[in-house]
Design a protein around this motif. Structure first.
Motif, PDB file in Angstrom:
ATOM      1  N   CYS A 132      30.577  21.559  24.751  1.00  0.00           N
ATOM      2  CA  CYS A 132      29.569  22.617  24.818  1.00  0.00           C
ATOM      3  C   CYS A 132      28.281  22.151  25.494  1.00  0.00           C
ATOM      4  O   CYS A 132      27.707  22.858  26.325  1.00  0.00           O
ATOM      5  CB  CYS A 132      29.275  23.172  23.425  1.00  0.00           C
ATOM      6  N   ALA A 133      27.808  20.954  25.150  1.00  0.00           N
ATOM      7  CA  ALA A 133      26.559  20.457  25.723  1.00  0.00           C
ATOM      8  C   ALA A 133      26.684  20.233  27.225  1.00  0.00           C
ATOM      9  O   ALA A 133      25.734  20.455  27.979  1.00  0.00           O
ATOM     10  CB  ALA A 133      26.132  19.169  25.028  1.00  0.00           C
ATOM     11  N   THR A 134      27.867  19.815  27.672  1.00  0.00           N
ATOM     12  CA  THR A 134      28.098  19.631  29.102  1.00  0.00           C
ATOM     13  C   THR A 134      27.974  20.959  29.833  1.00  0.00           C
ATOM     14  O   THR A 134      27.352  21.049  30.893  1.00  0.00           O
ATOM     15  CB  THR A 134      29.490  19.025  29.358  1.00  0.00           C
ATOM     16  N   GLY A 135      28.558  22.006  29.244  1.00  0.00           N
ATOM     17  CA  GLY A 135      28.478  23.328  29.860  1.00  0.00           C
ATOM     18  C   GLY A 135      27.058  23.842  29.933  1.00  0.00           C
ATOM     19  O   GLY A 135      26.629  24.374  30.964  1.00  0.00           O
ATOM     20  N   VAL A 136      26.306  23.694  28.851  1.00  0.00           N
ATOM     21  CA  VAL A 136      24.925  24.164  28.818  1.00  0.00           C
ATOM     22  C   VAL A 136      24.064  23.344  29.780  1.00  0.00           C
ATOM     23  O   VAL A 136      23.239  23.896  30.515  1.00  0.00           O
ATOM     24  CB  VAL A 136      24.366  24.105  27.385  1.00  0.00           C
ATOM     25  N   SER A 137      24.241  22.037  29.784  1.00  0.00           N
ATOM     26  CA  SER A 137      23.474  21.176  30.693  1.00  0.00           C
ATOM     27  C   SER A 137      23.764  21.532  32.148  1.00  0.00           C
ATOM     28  O   SER A 137      22.845  21.588  32.983  1.00  0.00           O
ATOM     29  CB  SER A 137      23.827  19.711  30.446  1.00  0.00           C
ATOM     30  N   ARG A 138      25.029  21.795  32.436  1.00  0.00           N
ATOM     31  CA  ARG A 138      25.413  22.166  33.804  1.00  0.00           C
ATOM     32  C   ARG A 138      24.761  23.486  34.210  1.00  0.00           C
ATOM     33  O   ARG A 138      24.275  23.627  35.337  1.00  0.00           O
ATOM     34  CB  ARG A 138      26.932  22.269  33.890  1.00  0.00           C
ATOM     35  N   THR A 183      21.039  26.523  19.731  1.00  0.00           N
ATOM     36  CA  THR A 183      21.535  25.230  19.242  1.00  0.00           C
ATOM     37  C   THR A 183      21.764  25.296  17.745  1.00  0.00           C
ATOM     38  O   THR A 183      21.076  26.026  17.032  1.00  0.00           O
ATOM     39  CB  THR A 183      20.553  24.074  19.537  1.00  0.00           C
ATOM     40  N   TRP A 184      22.766  24.568  17.291  1.00  0.00           N
ATOM     41  CA  TRP A 184      23.041  24.395  15.871  1.00  0.00           C
ATOM     42  C   TRP A 184      23.149  22.897  15.583  1.00  0.00           C
ATOM     43  O   TRP A 184      23.761  22.153  16.347  1.00  0.00           O
ATOM     44  CB  TRP A 184      24.359  25.059  15.485  1.00  0.00           C
ATOM     45  N   GLU A 185      22.580  22.461  14.484  1.00  0.00           N
ATOM     46  CA  GLU A 185      22.650  21.048  14.114  1.00  0.00           C
ATOM     47  C   GLU A 185      24.053  20.629  13.708  1.00  0.00           C
ATOM     48  O   GLU A 185      24.461  19.493  13.920  1.00  0.00           O
ATOM     49  CB  GLU A 185      21.675  20.752  12.965  1.00  0.00           C
ATOM     50  N   SER A 186      24.795  21.557  13.104  1.00  0.00           N
ATOM     51  CA  SER A 186      26.117  21.204  12.588  1.00  0.00           C
ATOM     52  C   SER A 186      26.995  22.436  12.542  1.00  0.00           C
ATOM     53  O   SER A 186      26.502  23.559  12.365  1.00  0.00           O
ATOM     54  CB  SER A 186      25.987  20.601  11.184  1.00  0.00           C
ATOM     55  N   THR A 187      28.310  22.235  12.717  1.00  0.00           N
ATOM     56  CA  THR A 187      29.274  23.318  12.554  1.00  0.00           C
ATOM     57  C   THR A 187      30.366  22.850  11.594  1.00  0.00           C
ATOM     58  O   THR A 187      30.377  21.702  11.146  1.00  0.00           O
ATOM     59  CB  THR A 187      29.913  23.727  13.894  1.00  0.00           C
ATOM     60  N   TYR A 195      28.289  16.471  16.116  1.00  0.00           N
ATOM     61  CA  TYR A 195      27.585  16.728  17.369  1.00  0.00           C
ATOM     62  C   TYR A 195      26.909  18.096  17.443  1.00  0.00           C
ATOM     63  O   TYR A 195      26.173  18.362  18.393  1.00  0.00           O
ATOM     64  CB  TYR A 195      28.558  16.591  18.544  1.00  0.00           C
ATOM     65  N   GLY A 196      27.142  18.968  16.480  1.00  0.00           N
ATOM     66  CA  GLY A 196      26.541  20.287  16.522  1.00  0.00           C
ATOM     67  C   GLY A 196      27.142  21.163  17.600  1.00  0.00           C
ATOM     68  O   GLY A 196      28.238  20.917  18.111  1.00  0.00           O
ATOM     69  N   HIS A 197      26.405  22.202  17.988  1.00  0.00           N
ATOM     70  CA  HIS A 197      26.898  23.127  19.009  1.00  0.00           C
ATOM     71  C   HIS A 197      25.705  23.706  19.763  1.00  0.00           C
ATOM     72  O   HIS A 197      24.605  23.817  19.220  1.00  0.00           O
ATOM     73  CB  HIS A 197      27.701  24.264  18.370  1.00  0.00           C
ATOM     74  N   THR A 198      25.928  24.061  21.011  1.00  0.00           N
ATOM     75  CA  THR A 198      24.897  24.719  21.812  1.00  0.00           C
ATOM     76  C   THR A 198      25.552  25.708  22.751  1.00  0.00           C
ATOM     77  O   THR A 198      26.741  25.551  23.108  1.00  0.00           O
ATOM     78  CB  THR A 198      24.064  23.681  22.613  1.00  0.00           C
ATOM     79  N   ALA A 199      24.818  26.742  23.137  1.00  0.00           N
ATOM     80  CA  ALA A 199      25.361  27.775  24.020  1.00  0.00           C
ATOM     81  C   ALA A 199      24.215  28.566  24.625  1.00  0.00           C
ATOM     82  O   ALA A 199      23.058  28.437  24.211  1.00  0.00           O
ATOM     83  CB  ALA A 199      26.305  28.700  23.243  1.00  0.00           C
ATOM     84  N   ILE A 200      24.541  29.396  25.602  1.00  0.00           N
ATOM     85  CA  ILE A 200      23.567  30.255  26.273  1.00  0.00           C
ATOM     86  C   ILE A 200      23.977  31.701  26.062  1.00  0.00           C
ATOM     87  O   ILE A 200      25.155  32.053  26.235  1.00  0.00           O
ATOM     88  CB  ILE A 200      23.498  29.928  27.777  1.00  0.00           C
ATOM     89  N   THR A 201      23.039  32.546  25.696  1.00  0.00           N
ATOM     90  CA  THR A 201      23.363  33.943  25.448  1.00  0.00           C
ATOM     91  C   THR A 201      23.669  34.678  26.750  1.00  0.00           C
ATOM     92  O   THR A 201      23.046  34.431  27.777  1.00  0.00           O
ATOM     93  CB  THR A 201      22.215  34.671  24.734  1.00  0.00           C
ATOM     94  N   THR A 202      24.626  35.601  26.678  1.00  0.00           N
ATOM     95  CA  THR A 202      24.966  36.421  27.834  1.00  0.00           C
ATOM     96  C   THR A 202      24.222  37.753  27.807  1.00  0.00           C
ATOM     97  O   THR A 202      24.120  38.430  28.826  1.00  0.00           O
ATOM     98  CB  THR A 202      26.478  36.696  27.886  1.00  0.00           C
ATOM     99  N   GLY A 203      23.729  38.142  26.624  1.00  0.00           N
ATOM    100  CA  GLY A 203      22.955  39.369  26.503  1.00  0.00           C
ATOM    101  C   GLY A 203      23.757  40.601  26.121  1.00  0.00           C
ATOM    102  O   GLY A 203      23.200  41.701  26.068  1.00  0.00           O
ATOM    103  N   ASP A 204      25.062  40.430  25.836  1.00  0.00           N
ATOM    104  CA  ASP A 204      25.881  41.600  25.506  1.00  0.00           C
ATOM    105  C   ASP A 204      25.908  41.912  24.008  1.00  0.00           C
ATOM    106  O   ASP A 204      26.587  42.840  23.575  1.00  0.00           O
ATOM    107  CB  ASP A 204      27.308  41.424  26.020  1.00  0.00           C
ATOM    108  N   ASN A 219      26.940  32.716  12.935  1.00  0.00           N
ATOM    109  CA  ASN A 219      26.411  31.550  12.228  1.00  0.00           C
ATOM    110  C   ASN A 219      27.377  31.041  11.174  1.00  0.00           C
ATOM    111  O   ASN A 219      27.050  30.093  10.458  1.00  0.00           O
ATOM    112  CB  ASN A 219      25.078  31.897  11.558  1.00  0.00           C
ATOM    113  N   SER A 220      28.531  31.664  11.065  1.00  0.00           N
ATOM    114  CA  SER A 220      29.487  31.288  10.034  1.00  0.00           C
ATOM    115  C   SER A 220      29.899  29.824  10.190  1.00  0.00           C
ATOM    116  O   SER A 220      30.407  29.407  11.232  1.00  0.00           O
ATOM    117  CB  SER A 220      30.730  32.184  10.126  1.00  0.00           C
ATOM    118  N   GLY A 221      29.672  29.029   9.138  1.00  0.00           N
ATOM    119  CA  GLY A 221      30.024  27.616   9.168  1.00  0.00           C
ATOM    120  C   GLY A 221      29.083  26.758   9.984  1.00  0.00           C
ATOM    121  O   GLY A 221      29.339  25.579  10.197  1.00  0.00           O
ATOM    122  N   ARG A 222      27.969  27.341  10.446  1.00  0.00           N
ATOM    123  CA  ARG A 222      27.014  26.614  11.278  1.00  0.00           C
ATOM    124  C   ARG A 222      25.648  26.579  10.606  1.00  0.00           C
ATOM    125  O   ARG A 222      25.238  27.560   9.988  1.00  0.00           O
ATOM    126  CB  ARG A 222      26.893  27.270  12.661  1.00  0.00           C
TER     127      ARG A 222
END
Length: 232
Positions: A132-138, A183-187, A195-204, A219-222
């Motif tokens: 996930c972090a690779t995708g967001v960083s890219r 970003t989430w600290e933990s899932t 390693y947590g999780h990160t993502a970018i919103t699409t707006g939908d 946010n379930s489990g995160r």
């Protein structure tokens, strides 16, 4: 870490003074209760939003109320020191939504949302690759030419504060706006707990992009949820 607890009688904790960086899920675990119960007795509409300096009523106090508490909801908007459930790690100041509504996203935000979607489709499509972090960083690099390092629970610390600001909003609100970094600290997964999780919103209103398109982001489990808005 020491805690600030008021007691109405010996052995019966009645309230806790919320500190910077506290999350409702961590406090629920500490006081051997549930997020749902803490939210119920404190009239918290959004469990992802608590305020440093506010008093949290704890189960076991008389009538579910803290000793000496005025009766006013400690989580009303306008209190100083607003915190998302993950606090403000990385030294970012937590601000309001900045007046950004779904139809008012900046060109930079829309550019980041599209870069996130393209990065996700070029990596895992609709299936997670555990990157996930690779995708967001890219996506951030493709949109703005900025290199951001770290895994899912480190990116929030590494986002340049002159280019991104942490904003105070729920996941439901954030998902309606394109180009926000989540970003989430933990899932709940083994790797996510590290390693947590990160993502970018699409707006939908429901999906986000990282190394894949997550069609139903929750946010379930995160835990430790934060939102960052580009200022570019």
């Amino acid at each position: 870490m020491s805690t600030s607890i008021n007691s109405s009688r010996r052995g019966a904790s009645s309230s806790y003074l919320i500190r910077k960086g506290d999350t409702l899920s961590e406090l629920a675990a500490r006081f051997k209760t549930s997020v749902k119960e803490l939210a119920r007795i404190n009239n918290i509409a959004n469990p992802d939003l608590i305020y440093a300096g506010a008093t949290l009523r704890l189960p076991g106090s008389a009538g579910g109320r803290a000793t000496g508490h005025s009766g006013k909801d400690s989580f009303d908007s306008g209190k100083s020191g607003p915190r998302g459930s993950g606090g403000a790690s990385g030294g970012g100041e937590v601000s309001g939504s900045g007046g950004v509504a779904p139809g008012q996203a900046t060109p930079a935000m829309r550019r980041l949302a599209e870069a996130g979607r393209q990065a996700a489709l070029g990596m895992g499509g609709y299936n997670s690759q555990g990157l996930c972090a690779t995708g967001v960083s890219r996506a951030i690099q493709n949109a703005f030419g900025i290199k951001v390092w770290g895994n899912g629970n480190q990116i929030d610390n590494n986002l340049p504060r002159d280019k991104f600001k942490q904003v105070n909003m729920s996941l439901e609100q954030a998902l309606k706006i394109p180009g926000l970094v989540l970003t989430w600290e933990s899932t709940s997964t083994r790797l996510g707990s590290i390693y947590g999780h990160t993502a970018i919103t699409t707006g939908d209103g429901h999906s986000s992009a990282s190394d894949f398109i997550e069609r139903n982001t929750t946010n379930s489990g995160r835990t430790g949820f934060k939102v960052f808005m580009p200022l570019i």
